[in-house]
Design an enzyme around this catalytic site. Sequence first.
Site, PDB file in Angstrom:
ATOM      1  N   LEU A 172      15.873  58.660  15.817  1.00 38.22           N
ATOM      2  CA  LEU A 172      14.991  59.818  15.813  1.00 38.22           C
ATOM      3  C   LEU A 172      15.810  61.077  16.002  1.00 38.22           C
ATOM      4  O   LEU A 172      16.862  61.052  16.660  1.00 38.22           O
ATOM      5  CB  LEU A 172      13.956  59.712  16.953  1.00 38.22           C
ATOM      6  CG  LEU A 172      12.916  58.594  16.861  1.00 38.22           C
ATOM      7  CD1 LEU A 172      12.021  58.609  18.096  1.00 38.22           C
ATOM      8  CD2 LEU A 172      12.087  58.716  15.594  1.00 38.22           C
ATOM      9  N   ASP A 173      15.315  62.197  15.460  1.00 40.47           N
ATOM     10  CA  ASP A 173      15.981  63.484  15.656  1.00 40.47           C
ATOM     11  C   ASP A 173      15.942  63.869  17.130  1.00 40.47           C
ATOM     12  O   ASP A 173      15.106  63.390  17.901  1.00 40.47           O
ATOM     13  CB  ASP A 173      15.288  64.572  14.834  1.00 40.47           C
ATOM     14  CG  ASP A 173      15.367  64.321  13.336  1.00 40.47           C
ATOM     15  OD1 ASP A 173      16.281  63.586  12.910  1.00 40.47           O
ATOM     16  OD2 ASP A 173      14.510  64.855  12.604  1.00 40.47           O
ATOM     17  N   VAL A 174      16.821  64.780  17.504  1.00 43.96           N
ATOM     18  CA  VAL A 174      16.919  65.180  18.906  1.00 43.96           C
ATOM     19  C   VAL A 174      15.609  65.747  19.439  1.00 43.96           C
ATOM     20  O   VAL A 174      15.268  65.560  20.615  1.00 43.96           O
ATOM     21  CB  VAL A 174      18.080  66.192  19.090  1.00 43.96           C
ATOM     22  CG1 VAL A 174      17.798  67.492  18.340  1.00 43.96           C
ATOM     23  CG2 VAL A 174      18.349  66.467  20.564  1.00 43.96           C
ATOM     24  N   HIS A 200      15.519  63.303   8.022  1.00 43.72           N
ATOM     25  CA  HIS A 200      14.466  64.264   8.367  1.00 43.72           C
ATOM     26  C   HIS A 200      13.234  64.106   7.460  1.00 43.72           C
ATOM     27  O   HIS A 200      12.591  65.092   7.098  1.00 43.72           O
ATOM     28  CB  HIS A 200      14.982  65.706   8.234  1.00 43.72           C
ATOM     29  CG  HIS A 200      16.045  66.070   9.228  1.00 43.72           C
ATOM     30  ND1 HIS A 200      16.067  65.606  10.530  1.00 43.72           N
ATOM     31  CD2 HIS A 200      17.125  66.879   9.108  1.00 43.72           C
ATOM     32  CE1 HIS A 200      17.114  66.110  11.162  1.00 43.72           C
ATOM     33  NE2 HIS A 200      17.774  66.874  10.324  1.00 43.72           N
TER      34      HIS A 200
END
Length: 236
Positions: free
Chosen positions: A100-102, A183
């Site tokens: 997962l993205d930050v 993303h």
Amino acid sequence: MRLDKYICESTSLTRSLAKKALHRGEVCCDGEVIKDSGFKVRDGMTVTLDGNEIGLLGQRYIMLHKPDGIICSTQDEEYQCVLSLLDIEKPDILHIAGRLDVDTTGLVLITDDGQWSHQITSPKKTCGKRYRVTVADPLSADLVAQFAEGVQLNGEDGLTRPAELEILSAHEALLTIVEGKYHQVKRMFAAVGNKVTALHRESVGAIELDADLEAGEWRYLTDAEVASVAAEKASK
């Protein structure tokens, strides 16, 4: 298995430190002190190190509720890695099955079983991931059909694979995708002229984020949750 290897795979000791512990007489097998590093550990044998029983870790399957501001990588000095949230032996041999993205929160699956995680992350598989999405501008009903047909992402050839969009309110929806492009969720909404302001992953396949887990907390998966990944593969 050789006793020195058994110690290394059961603890954080290196091979050289394991041999030193053996030479100091700190290792027992079924109550007998063993100093031979090449001693063969048999199934069912009790091994102790300095009086404490040790055992092989086996394969591990973990769900973690990822907080905002934590990364799913060890290659960044600015942010804390999710693996640092695990207070367990040998976290360094674990890997993340679907990052997962930050700034994305929610379900992260962590394991040391490469074949199992491949069923989740492989582009050739169809393991659905459901996200709760909050967007800046109001959602229109025609997006349901548009996402089901596929969306053209900037810089990509062809459309995304069919995705399921359920609109919950003017600015919130559930989106289930079977891909893991870079993303992807944010880019899908950008492609239709909207902006994601918050993103939370609720499920991967049949595995739902445990509602009892607060952000930053984790637990081992149940046998049924682990088996559900193979079951999804068999049903395709």
